[in-house]
Write an enzyme that holds these catalytic residues in place. Structure first.
Site, PDB file in Angstrom:
ATOM      1  N   ASP A   1     -13.572   9.453   5.767  1.00 39.19           N
ATOM      2  CA  ASP A   1     -13.023   8.936   4.511  1.00 39.19           C
ATOM      3  C   ASP A   1     -13.509   7.509   4.274  1.00 39.19           C
ATOM      4  O   ASP A   1     -12.726   6.605   4.006  1.00 39.19           O
ATOM      5  CB  ASP A   1     -11.499   8.986   4.526  1.00 39.19           C
ATOM      6  CG  ASP A   1     -10.899   8.917   3.123  1.00 39.19           C
ATOM      7  OD1 ASP A   1     -11.650   9.100   2.151  1.00 39.19           O
ATOM      8  OD2 ASP A   1      -9.687   8.665   2.999  1.00 39.19           O
TER       9      ASP A   1
ATOM     10  N   GLY B   1       0.830  -1.195   0.000  1.00 39.43           N
ATOM     11  CA  GLY B   1       0.000   0.000   0.000  1.00 39.43           C
ATOM     12  C   GLY B   1       0.865   1.245   0.000  1.00 39.43           C
ATOM     13  O   GLY B   1       1.984   1.242   0.517  1.00 39.43           O
ATOM     14  N   VAL B   2       0.348   2.322  -0.606  1.00 39.49           N
ATOM     15  CA  VAL B   2       1.066   3.593  -0.671  1.00 39.49           C
ATOM     16  C   VAL B   2       0.071   4.708  -0.400  1.00 39.49           C
ATOM     17  O   VAL B   2      -1.065   4.674  -0.887  1.00 39.49           O
ATOM     18  CB  VAL B   2       1.724   3.807  -2.051  1.00 39.49           C
ATOM     19  CG1 VAL B   2       2.447   5.146  -2.092  1.00 39.49           C
ATOM     20  CG2 VAL B   2       2.691   2.677  -2.367  1.00 39.49           C
ATOM     21  N   GLY B   3       0.480   5.685   0.403  1.00 37.42           N
ATOM     22  CA  GLY B   3      -0.382   6.835   0.690  1.00 37.42           C
ATOM     23  C   GLY B   3       0.450   8.070   0.906  1.00 37.42           C
ATOM     24  O   GLY B   3       1.676   8.066   0.734  1.00 37.42           O
TER      25      GLY B   3
END
Length: 876
Positions: free
Chosen positions: A669, A551-553
């Site tokens: 969100d 995952g990337v944020g």
């Protein structure tokens, strides 16, 4: 200070030194300063205009001679005299530095080691621009980035304890000040042990009528008079929808920045422009090319044409502001989008308040493509979270055809406070005005009450600590959670107490961590479970191998990790360069340190070594819900019963957030990528980086800047910037349609009417043909009664106004009812979508939900979280 009153004389002198006598050079400058200068900085602009200011002081401070710029303006050097040597010194930029990209006025500076003054003779009282130019270069004798000083006029504080640290570009402070006397001063006061400096000064008359004295007041609604009594500081000047306009391209030397850095949700807007020669100015002279360059009026942002945008949404610009000041806001308009008169009606909102309703530009200007502007004042009490929000959106109920709204330019100017200051609570005479932030008496009383309550809380905390120290032997083993689990309450554990042998103090006590996290951890208020060593996590993630990224944020990356005992982890490693990531990290810790529930992803621990900030979560082996709907072709489709169970799990988690914590929490969100599935397809809500504490019982909402993911945003929250639990309910309604239809909430590649899932699905629902757009894998497997109950709940979630939406508890009840109807129609629970045996439709009759409500608002202490989940967070 001597010289003719009408000659515009300028020279610096110290507070302790008598004014110097005239010299031949000084007399020459007096004659030179009386020369009429015509500014024509728009030689490269589409339309040339000129303006001859009555006062036009342009000073290259510390320069050896006059300096002419490319726009034709000449900055004179300030007079030199040996009587200044004790308090002033002229310095130059060190040699060997590339100066090709720097204006010549920044190659020199004048340094003041004591209080010093520039004096000006004002030939025509009125509004004047003051522009102060600073470039903190390094000189063998001075490092200008270390200077700390204040600047004021005779009446107004412009800068207080001002400094510029490590700026690689020049800094310009711009003001509009009304001078009613024949003399004006700029006074530089270095802080004790420091010095002051300035590279260049502009003091130039502004055109008459540039700033109106009476404007529209937003709250309370009405007129605001007496603008001329305030000093103004230009905070922002924006060319909306157009390019950057440099000072040399504006007759009045103003810079207009593009709006892209201030726009929220750029997909809501579309750039438009016309030939600048088509722009007209009204015959009454209320707007002229001096009001704003023609380029500002020939470009704009309008509402996007596609259905990517809900027609109730507004185009939004947000800027940082101080809640201690009121602001004058000027909005520039020019209808360059309509084909005929009276086609464009729109509303203007400032900080969520109505500024102008059903604005009809063609009526106001008696034609199309005609320049117009409108001024507003917003007072300090309307500024929440130090943010100014400017929105334009379609007027409701208008018959103008396609909804639309535009904005061409905007200017935001800070107004001086009750101290006569634009930078703090201190007046020119040094007196302190503590009420400069316009605090009300009620606010002061509440602050006192809060302080008293804080003292009581500290006393109670001390009593609890005493009792804790006297706890019986074996207490810890009997009552504490495993070191693998997150403490329930902040008071039960803190980061500092978890770090043994003062390791925290040793690492961070004497300096600030490069990552900026240490001060956050140093508060000692966070319960973060197990403390991992950096070496442990390096080994678990194969030295943070890119192949293990799951995952990337905005915070950084999430890695799949595995401990020596085979336990899998999700390791979130913060990116120190991301300010957004740091803030979201902090929010996530604050939220998860207070929460524990079977349907919320659990925080297991952290690592604070080597200036790192790493959070460790349970690993969710089946990833985000989205991948099981349409995100990955390798995964089998979920049955309708499985989808209902996933939605019920997510609803339970959100219901707990809203009602089960000590103070309710709004997720902010909610989307299918933030609903994760474990190996048993149990749904858990993840990513609390944007979460906010819910309003208290005395409040109806939380006023905050709009954050979230486009397509899921509550339009009422977007419009009013007022956040409630019902905003999560709206987002969850979009998720429910996403689960049913197996397609993204927003898909710009589809035909216009299909781009927005919520709108598209509701259109088919109103036609009574929703079954035509559901996931093909579900066709023929859903009980009509179950589908009807599910869609009823979804429709209520997507109500336009929050008051019309159900609570998350009500949504949960309806989903459980839909599940019971589905199971009953099949004769028994069945997860095989291809098995049509025993399927039949039941009449709708009241059923008791499977999940008892009483268990939702309690902490699930009995279920130890399996260390098997991944907090996958999409980059925003």
């Amino acid at each position: 200070m001597t010289g003719g009153k009408k000659h515009g004389a300028v020279r610096p002198f110290t507070a302790t030194t008598p004014p110097p006598v005239f010299s031949l050079l000084y007399l020459f400058l007096l004659v030179l300063s009386n020369t009429i200068v015509t500014i024509n900085a728009q030689s490269k602009s589409p339309r040339k205009v000129s303006f001859t200011p009555a006062d036009n002081f342009l000073i290259d401070c510390g320069g050896p001679k006059s300096t002419q710029l490319t726009d034709g303006r000449t900055f004179r050097s300030d007079p030199q005299s040996t009587s200044f040597l004790y308090t002033t010194e002229d310095i130059k930029l060190s040699s060997g530095i590339n100066t090709s990209s720097i204006s010549p006025i920044y190659l020199n500076a004048r340094v003041f080691s004591d209080k010093s003054t520039y004096g000006f003779s004002i030939s025509q009282p009125g509004c004047h621009w003051i522009r102060l130019h600073f470039y903190p270069f390094t000189n063998p004798r001075y490092n200008l980035s270390t200077a700390v000083f204040s600047i004021n006029t005779d009446d107004i504080v412009l800068l207080h304890d001002f400094s510029i640290s490590n700026s690689s570009i020049p800094v310009v402070k711009e003001y509009l000040i009304t001078f009613n006397k024949e003399r004006a001063s700029l006074i530089f006061t270095p802080n004790k042990g420091s010095f002051a400096f300035i590279n260049a000064i502009e003091l130039v008359s502004a055109p008459d009528g540039l700033i109106l004295d009476t404007v529209t007041n937003v709250q309370p609604a009405g007129q605001f008079s007496g603008i001329s009594n305030y000093a103004l500081e230009v905070s922002y000047r924006v060319n909306v929808g157009g390019p950057n306009i440099k000072p040399e391209e504006d007759t009045l030397g103003r810079e207009w920045k593009p709006d892209i850095e201030f726009m929220e949700f750029a997909a809501t807007a579309q750039n438009v422009s016309i030939d600048h020669r088509s722009i007209k100015y009204p015959d009454d002279g209320s707007v002229t090319p001096l009001t704003a360059p023609v380029v500002v009026y020939s470009t704009a942002e309008k509402m996007a044409d596609s259905n990517t945008v809900d027609q109730n949404f507004n185009i939004t610009w947000q800027m940082t502001a101080s809640h201690a000041y009121s602001y004058l806001i000027r909005l520039h308009f020019c209808d360059i989008v309509s084909k005929g008169l009276n086609e464009l009606y729109f509303n203007v909102y400032l900080n969520g308040l109505m500024g102008a309703s059903s604005l009809d530009l063609s009526s106001l200007t008696s034609g199309l493509s005609t320049a117009y502007y409108k001024d507003f004042v917003i007072n300090a009490t309307t500024i929440i979270n130090d943010t100014i929000s400017i929105q334009v959106g379609p007027a409701t109920g208008s018959d103008s055809g396609t909804p639309n709204a535009i904005l061409n330019g905007l200017e935001v100017m800070k107004m001086s406070n009750s101290a006569g200051s634009l930078d703090g609570p201190y007046a020119v005479d040094g007196s302190y005005h503590g009420d400069y932030a316009t605090k009300s008496t009620v606010t002061k009383i509440m602050s006192a009450i809060g302080l008293a309550l804080g003292v009581v809380a500290l006393i109670l905390l001390g009593m609890m600590l005493c009792r804790w120290r006297r706890r019986p032997a074996g207490w810890e083993k009997k009552n504490s959670f495993s070191s693998w689990l997150l403490p329930l309450h902040v008071s039960q554990s803190s980061f500092l107490s978890s770090c043994s042998k003062g390791s925290y103090r040793h690492r961070f006590g004497s300096h600030k961590s490069k990552s900026g996290y240490s001060s956050f951890f140093a508060s000692g208020t966070l319960g973060v479970g197990r403390i991992f060593t950096f070496a442990e996590l390096q080994h678990a993630t194969h030295n943070f191998d890119e192949k293990d990224v799951i995952g990337v944020g905005g915070f950084g990356k999430v890695y799949l990790g595995e401990l020596e005992d085979g336990t899998k982890l999700a390791v979130k490693r913060g990116n120190p360069s991301s300010e957004q990531g740091i803030h979201e990290f902090q929010t996530e810790i604050q939220m998860l340190s207070k929460l524990r529930h079977r349907h919320l992803v659990s925080l297991i621990g952290c690592c604070d070594e080597n200036s790192e900030m790493i959070l460790v979560y349970e690993y969710m082996s089946n990833g985000p819900l989205r991948d099981h709907l349409y995100g990955s072709t390798g995964l089998p489709p979920l049955s309708w019963k499985q989808r209902l169970e996933v939605c019920i799990g997510a609803a339970r988690g959100l219901h707990y957030l809203h009602t089960g914590a000590a103070q309710g929490i709004i997720h902010r969100d909610v989307k299918t990528t933030n609903i994760l599935l474990d190996d048993s397809l149990i749904a858990k809500v993840a990513d609390f980086g944007l979460s906010k504490a819910a309003p208290s019982l005395e409040q109806t909402h939380v006023s905050t800047a709009v954050k979230g993911s486009f397509g899921y945003l509550d339009p009422e929250y977007f419009r009013r910037q007022q956040l409630t639990e019902k905003s999560d309910v709206y987002s969850f309604g979009v998720v429910l349609f996403e689960v049913l239809c197996a397609r993204p909430a927003i898909n710009p590649a589809l035909p216009r009417e299909q781009v927005n899932l919520a709108e598209w699905a509701m259109q088919w629902h109103r036609k009574g043909q929703l079954e035509k757009i559901i996931d093909p894998h579900l066709v023929g497997t859903i009980s009509p009664a179950s589908l009807k109950k599910y869609v009823e709940a979804t429709e209520k979630c997507l109500a336009e106004y929050g008051v019309d939406r159900p609570s998350m508890g009500d949504v949960l009840w309806n989903l459980e009812y839909a599940l019971q109807l589905q199971e009953a129609s099949m004769g028994q629970p069945n997860d095989d979508p291809s098995d049509n045996s025993a399927r039949h439709i039941l009449p709708e009759s009241p059923l008791v939900p499977i999940q008892e409500q009483r268990g939702l608002a309690t902490i699930d202490e009995d279920s130890t979280p399996e260390v098997t989940a991944m907090p996958l967070i999409e980059g925003r």
